[in-house]
Design an enzyme around this catalytic site. Structure first.
Site, mmCIF file in Angstrom:
data_model
loop_
_atom_site.group_PDB
_atom_site.id
_atom_site.type_symbol
_atom_site.label_atom_id
_atom_site.label_comp_id
_atom_site.label_asym_id
_atom_site.label_seq_id
_atom_site.Cartn_x
_atom_site.Cartn_y
_atom_site.Cartn_z
ATOM 1 N N ASP A 59 -5.690 19.130 -15.183
ATOM 2 C CA ASP A 59 -5.935 17.770 -15.674
ATOM 3 C C ASP A 59 -5.434 17.733 -17.116
ATOM 4 O O ASP A 59 -6.012 18.362 -18.005
ATOM 5 C CB ASP A 59 -7.442 17.472 -15.583
ATOM 6 C CG ASP A 59 -7.791 16.054 -16.052
ATOM 7 O OD1 ASP A 59 -7.023 15.479 -16.851
ATOM 8 O OD2 ASP A 59 -8.848 15.531 -15.625
ATOM 9 N N TYR A 109 -14.467 17.134 -17.240
ATOM 10 C CA TYR A 109 -14.890 15.734 -17.308
ATOM 11 C C TYR A 109 -16.072 15.542 -16.348
ATOM 12 O O TYR A 109 -16.027 16.013 -15.203
ATOM 13 C CB TYR A 109 -13.704 14.846 -16.906
ATOM 14 C CG TYR A 109 -14.056 13.391 -16.798
ATOM 15 C CD1 TYR A 109 -14.389 12.650 -17.921
ATOM 16 C CD2 TYR A 109 -14.081 12.751 -15.561
ATOM 17 C CE1 TYR A 109 -14.724 11.316 -17.816
ATOM 18 C CE2 TYR A 109 -14.405 11.411 -15.451
ATOM 19 C CZ TYR A 109 -14.731 10.699 -16.587
ATOM 20 O OH TYR A 109 -15.063 9.380 -16.473
ATOM 21 N N ARG A 119 0.843 -1.198 0.000
ATOM 22 C CA ARG A 119 0.000 0.000 0.000
ATOM 23 C C ARG A 119 0.883 1.255 0.000
ATOM 24 O O ARG A 119 0.569 2.251 -0.635
ATOM 25 C CB ARG A 119 -0.961 0.009 1.201
ATOM 26 C CG ARG A 119 -1.725 1.316 1.320
ATOM 27 C CD ARG A 119 -3.051 1.283 2.069
ATOM 28 N NE ARG A 119 -3.165 0.328 3.128
ATOM 29 C CZ ARG A 119 -2.662 0.469 4.364
ATOM 30 N NH1 ARG A 119 -1.991 1.550 4.712
ATOM 31 N NH2 ARG A 119 -2.855 -0.477 5.268
ATOM 32 N N LYS A 165 -6.378 6.617 -20.175
ATOM 33 C CA LYS A 165 -6.522 7.158 -21.513
ATOM 34 C C LYS A 165 -5.207 7.022 -22.304
ATOM 35 O O LYS A 165 -4.786 5.932 -22.574
ATOM 36 C CB LYS A 165 -7.018 8.602 -21.424
ATOM 37 C CG LYS A 165 -8.169 8.796 -20.394
ATOM 38 C CD LYS A 165 -9.429 8.053 -20.759
ATOM 39 C CE LYS A 165 -10.465 8.016 -19.641
ATOM 40 N NZ LYS A 165 -10.869 9.309 -19.103
HETATM 41 C C1 LIG Z 1 -11.509 9.767 -17.936
HETATM 42 C C2 LIG Z 1 -11.127 11.045 -17.346
HETATM 43 C C3 LIG Z 1 -10.990 11.187 -15.968
HETATM 44 C C4 LIG Z 1 -11.295 10.066 -15.010
HETATM 45 O O1 LIG Z 1 -10.414 8.988 -15.186
HETATM 46 P P1 LIG Z 1 -10.797 7.467 -14.844
HETATM 47 O O2 LIG Z 1 -9.517 6.754 -15.098
HETATM 48 O O3 LIG Z 1 -11.897 7.069 -15.765
HETATM 49 O O4 LIG Z 1 -11.228 7.424 -13.433
HETATM 50 C C5 LIG Z 1 -10.598 12.430 -15.480
HETATM 51 N N1 LIG Z 1 -10.349 13.459 -16.305
HETATM 52 C C6 LIG Z 1 -10.470 13.357 -17.638
HETATM 53 C C7 LIG Z 1 -10.187 14.536 -18.509
HETATM 54 C C8 LIG Z 1 -10.869 12.145 -18.206
HETATM 55 O O5 LIG Z 1 -11.006 12.051 -19.521
#
Ligand SMILES: *Cc1c(COP(=O)(O)O)cnc(C)c1O
Length: 388
Positions: free
Chosen positions: A173, A102, A50, A198
């Site tokens: 982000d 998002y 962890r 992604k």
């Molecule tokens: C998909 C996404 C998230 C969340 O990510 P997960 O891996 O699905 O939890 C956050 N910010 C953006 C811009 C995203 O495209």
């Protein structure tokens, strides 16, 4: 001298010359929960997974290098990363957040964080006077650029000057562009968020998230939080993301090339009322992106003449998959209204310009001719049905 990003995706400079792990070229998966001590106070450097695991640590070092950070934390999903980041704040704190984010981030902020006493001022950071929203409770500015799904572009460097003036954290982000195209820390941000699910993973097969920082004090706080809350990425998933990152550069280049071709093709279709892609010279954020990023990415949003038209496209695509998510090698098409942004209140969707005729494409690395062929067939069929 700093190496090029394509090299950084493959080689961790600090490991060179060490002949660790029997010289394994692919970093081993340390599938262990705990670690033996040879005596009291004689730790191998790892005590319990962890807190840290060698595979996860290796991935974190690679991602920190890609974003020019001092530390990166790998967690189970992008949302876990944002949730962990929110633990830096206290009841009474206020965050300025972009209005177009998002959908999952909006859901987290407006349900979970708000319940914990944190307030939000959601504004269009790319065009509003941010300083007029700052008060003594404001602690941070949280943005995406380009935003999801409307592709609004904010000048990170300009924003960082405001953040610095008022002693606010600037959190970006960076999922949509990946570190291959944009490095917000270099432009003055304090924390970068990634959904590793992604582009970093890149194969639509693993969930992951990252927080990267160039500040030791933030790194220290986040290390305490990850150890305490326990959302660290599992060893096997860490390995999958490591493998994905190896091809980040060639995937991003190819996907971007395809996106530019598709954007130009869509523009010529009479049923398409608007194509929103920052790589198009007419996009309002085009010049800012040229300044602050090395590319425009492979996400594009377009609006059809009607809801019926948009839904018919979703019904008819076959090779292009009608699915949420983005950033993988396969091209995906989504309907923000019922998928990624379903939990965003209708009036906020409307205000942000997300209509029920809006579709979002995550362009993959297929032969672009096949993508165009499929869309051409789909558009022709719909023309026949709706206007024939
Ligand atoms: C998909 C996404 C998230 C969340 O990510 P997960 O891996 O699905 O939890 C956050 N910010 C953006 C811009 C995203 O495209």
């Amino acid at each position: 001298m700093s190496r090029g990003i394509e090299t950084k995706c493959l080689h961790l400079e600090e490991d060179e010359g060490l002949n660790n792990n029997y010289g394994a070229i692919s970093y081993p998966i340390y599938q262990t929960a705990t670690y033996a001590h040879l005596g009291v106070g004689k730790s191998t450097g790892y005590d319990y997974s962890r807190l840290q695991n060698p595979t996860r640590e290796h991935l974190e070092k690679v991602v920190a290098t890609l974003e020019n950070g001092v530390d990166a934390l790998a967690v189970s999903t992008g949302m876990a990363a944002i949730t962990l980041m929110m633990e830096l704040f206290h009841p009474g704190d206020n965050l300025i957040v972009d209005a177009d984010l998002y959908g999952g981030s909006i859901r987290l902020f407006s349900n979970v964080s708000r319940k914990n006493g944190i307030t939000f001022s959601a504004i269009d950071c790319y065009r509003e006077d941010i300083e007029s929203y700052i008060n003594e409770k404001t602690k941070a500015i949280y943005i995406e650029t380009p935003t999801n799904p409307m592709m609004n572009v904010t000048d990170i460097e300009e924003l960082s000057k405001i953040a610095e003036k008022y002693n606010l954290l600037l959190i970006v982000d960076n999922t949509f562009l990946s570190p291959y195209f944009q490095n917000p820390l270099d432009l003055g941000a304090d924390i970068v968020v990634h959904s590793g699910t992604k582009y970093l993973g890149g194969h639509n097969d693993t969930l992951a998230g990252f927080l990267v920082t160039n500040r030791e004090d933030i790194s220290e706080k986040l290390r305490f939080l990850i150890k305490t809350t326990g959302s660290g990425l599992a060893p096997f998933d860490s390995w999958l993301i490591l493998r994905g990152i190896k091809t980040l550069g060639i995937r991003m280049e190819k996907a971007q090339k395809n996106a530019i071709e598709l954007a130009n093709w869509l523009k010529k279709k009479s049923a398409v009322k608007k194509v929103i892609y920052p790589g198009l010279p007419e996009h309002p954020g085009h010049e800012i992106m040229k300044k602050q990023a090395r590319g425009f990415g492979a996400m594009l949003t377009f609006r059809l003449e009607s809801r019926e038209y948009a839904l018919a496209i979703l019904e008819k695509v076959r090779m292009i998959k009608f699915a949420e998510s983005l950033g993988g090698v396969e091209t995906l098409i989504t309907y923000p209204t019922t998928q990624t942004h379903a939990d965003v209140p209708a009036e906020i969707r409307k205000r942000n310009g997300i209509t029920d005729a809006t579709l979002r494409l995550s362009v993959g690395i297929e032969d672009v001719k096949d993508l165009i062929d499929e869309l051409d067939k789909v558009f022709n069929e719909i023309e026949g049905e709706l206007h024939g």
